[in-house]
Write a protein that holds these residues in place. Structure first.
Motif, short mmCIF file in Angstrom:
data_model
loop_
_atom_site.label_atom_id
_atom_site.label_comp_id
_atom_site.label_asym_id
_atom_site.label_seq_id
_atom_site.Cartn_x
_atom_site.Cartn_y
_atom_site.Cartn_z
N LEU A 127 6.42 -1.47 6.34
CA LEU A 127 6.28 -0.65 5.13
C LEU A 127 6.83 0.74 5.42
O LEU A 127 6.66 1.27 6.52
N GLN A 128 7.46 1.34 4.41
CA GLN A 128 8.02 2.67 4.60
C GLN A 128 7.83 3.51 3.34
O GLN A 128 8.32 3.16 2.26
N ASP A 129 7.07 4.58 3.47
CA ASP A 129 6.88 5.56 2.40
C ASP A 129 6.45 4.92 1.09
O ASP A 129 7.04 5.14 0.03
N VAL A 130 5.40 4.10 1.18
CA VAL A 130 4.86 3.47 -0.03
C VAL A 130 3.97 4.47 -0.76
O VAL A 130 3.07 5.06 -0.17
N ASN A 131 4.24 4.65 -2.04
CA ASN A 131 3.43 5.51 -2.90
C ASN A 131 2.91 4.69 -4.07
O ASN A 131 3.70 4.11 -4.82
N LEU A 132 1.59 4.65 -4.21
CA LEU A 132 1.00 3.79 -5.22
C LEU A 132 -0.34 4.38 -5.63
O LEU A 132 -1.20 4.64 -4.78
N HIS A 133 -0.54 4.62 -6.92
CA HIS A 133 -1.83 5.10 -7.43
C HIS A 133 -2.44 3.99 -8.28
O HIS A 133 -1.82 3.51 -9.23
N ARG B 109 -3.94 -5.69 3.52
CA ARG B 109 -4.82 -5.62 4.69
C ARG B 109 -5.09 -4.17 5.11
O ARG B 109 -6.19 -3.85 5.56
N ILE B 110 -4.12 -3.30 4.94
CA ILE B 110 -4.33 -1.89 5.25
C ILE B 110 -5.33 -1.27 4.28
O ILE B 110 -6.23 -0.52 4.67
N ILE B 111 -5.19 -1.58 3.00
CA ILE B 111 -6.15 -1.08 2.01
C ILE B 111 -7.56 -1.54 2.35
O ILE B 111 -8.53 -0.79 2.24
N ALA B 112 -7.67 -2.81 2.81
CA ALA B 112 -8.99 -3.38 3.12
C ALA B 112 -9.55 -2.87 4.43
O ALA B 112 -10.73 -3.11 4.74
N GLY B 113 -8.73 -2.17 5.22
CA GLY B 113 -9.18 -1.71 6.52
C GLY B 113 -9.08 -2.77 7.60
O GLY B 113 -9.65 -2.63 8.69
N LEU B 114 -8.34 -3.86 7.34
CA LEU B 114 -8.16 -4.94 8.31
C LEU B 114 -6.97 -4.69 9.22
O LEU B 114 -6.77 -5.42 10.19
N SER B 115 -6.16 -3.70 8.88
CA SER B 115 -5.00 -3.33 9.69
C SER B 115 -4.84 -1.82 9.59
O SER B 115 -5.21 -1.22 8.58
N ASP B 116 -4.27 -1.23 10.62
CA ASP B 116 -4.09 0.22 10.64
C ASP B 116 -2.72 0.60 10.07
O ASP B 116 -1.73 -0.11 10.28
N LYS B 117 -2.66 1.72 9.38
CA LYS B 117 -1.38 2.28 8.96
C LYS B 117 -0.79 3.07 10.12
O LYS B 117 -1.51 3.47 11.05
N SER B 118 0.51 3.30 10.06
CA SER B 118 1.16 4.13 11.08
C SER B 118 1.21 5.59 10.64
O SER B 118 0.85 6.49 11.40
N THR B 119 1.64 5.82 9.41
CA THR B 119 1.67 7.18 8.85
C THR B 119 1.29 7.11 7.38
O THR B 119 1.24 6.03 6.79
N GLY B 120 1.05 8.27 6.79
CA GLY B 120 0.67 8.34 5.38
C GLY B 120 -0.83 8.40 5.19
O GLY B 120 -1.60 8.45 6.16
N GLU B 121 -1.24 8.38 3.94
CA GLU B 121 -2.66 8.54 3.61
C GLU B 121 -3.09 7.56 2.54
O GLU B 121 -2.30 7.19 1.66
#
Length: 262
Positions: free
Chosen positions: A24-30, A52-64
């Motif tokens: 994933l690269q620079d994903v922006n989603l509200h 999985r990142i939203i669920a906390g099952l995987s870590d993101k590399s960058t972003g918030e």
């Protein structure tokens, strides 16, 4: 800056695996409260990874990832591609699992389970075992297990992908009925354009790796929908629009090493 009406705000999120695959690269989603947002895109573009990142099952590399409040993150449920039921347990006990883990009393749990099995049309199968159920019924159990905690956020990763078209169509209708009753915020992943358009308030199309959102198509039709929408010209036009965006996504050239991202 996060909109106070946004349930989940994903800002400039990227994911790089240890093998240097950029999923994933620079994903922006509200994502808004009670939204029904569907992600579509080529295989390996990172749709499941994002879930999985939203669920906390995987870590993101960058972003918030910003949550409107902490309770949203705590009241989250995930429906996976496979039902993953306990074969030795009855339907009732499979649905009971998250309540048991949460320490809910048996009496309270029994009442909640009974209500939830009614919602998914499985009240008469509470004592059945997974081996006695069809594929569609197993998926209903999986959905009931997610809904029994009355989540605010419901993440669904291609839950109907392995089902036949008739069962899938019926479950699409049942899912919309359930959404209409409980109004959770749903993020749904599918490869099926027709399913995406039928279910969603918004369809987000993701490009080939590195995954990023390249198009957002609002589906401006009332929810829940009926079979009449599936045969309407508006439905066909939305499907054409999503298909065109998906074709553009599939033409995108990967800019990272070959590998599977989910």
């Amino acid at each position: 800056m996060k909109n106070t009406e946004t349930a989940i705000a994903i800002d400039n999120l990227s994911k790089r695996f240890n093998n240097d695959v950029v999923a994933l690269q620079d994903v922006n989603l509200h994502i808004e409260p009670s939204d029904f947002l569907t992600l579509v895109g080529p295989s390996g573009c990172g749709k499941s990874t994002l879930l999985r990142i939203i669920a906390g099952l995987s870590d993101k590399s960058t972003g918030e990832i910003h949550w409107r409040d902490r309770t949203l993150k705590e009241q989250l449920a995930f429906v996976f591609q496979e039902p993953a039921l306990m074969p030795w347990a009855t339907v009732r006990d499979n649905v009971r699992l998250p309540l048991k883990l949460a320490g809910v009393s048996k009496q309270t749990a029994d009442e909640t389970i009974a209500k939830t099995l009614e919602l998914v049309n499985l009240a008469n199968f509470a004592k059945a075992y997974p081996r006695q159920l069809s594929g569609g019924m197993k998926m209903r159990v999986s959905i009931a297990r997610a809904l029994v905690t009355e989540p605010n956020i419901l993440l669904m990763d291609e839950p109907f992908g392995a089902l036949d078209d008739i069962t899938r169509t019926n479950l699409n209708d049942e899912l919309l009925s359930l959404w209409n009753q409980q109004r959770p915020t749903v993020v749904f992943v599918t490869h099926n354009i027709y399913e995406a358009v039928y279910l969603s308030k918004r369809v987000v199309v993701m490009a080939a790796r590195p995954g990023r959102a390249i198009a957002e198509i609002p589906i401006d039709e009332p929810l829940p929908r009926t079979g009449a929408f599936r045969t309407s010209e508006a439905y066909l036009e939305y499907c054409r629009e999503v298909s065109a965006a998906l074709s553009q996504a599939m033409d995108s050239q990967p800019r990272s090493p070959v590998g599977f991202a989910g």
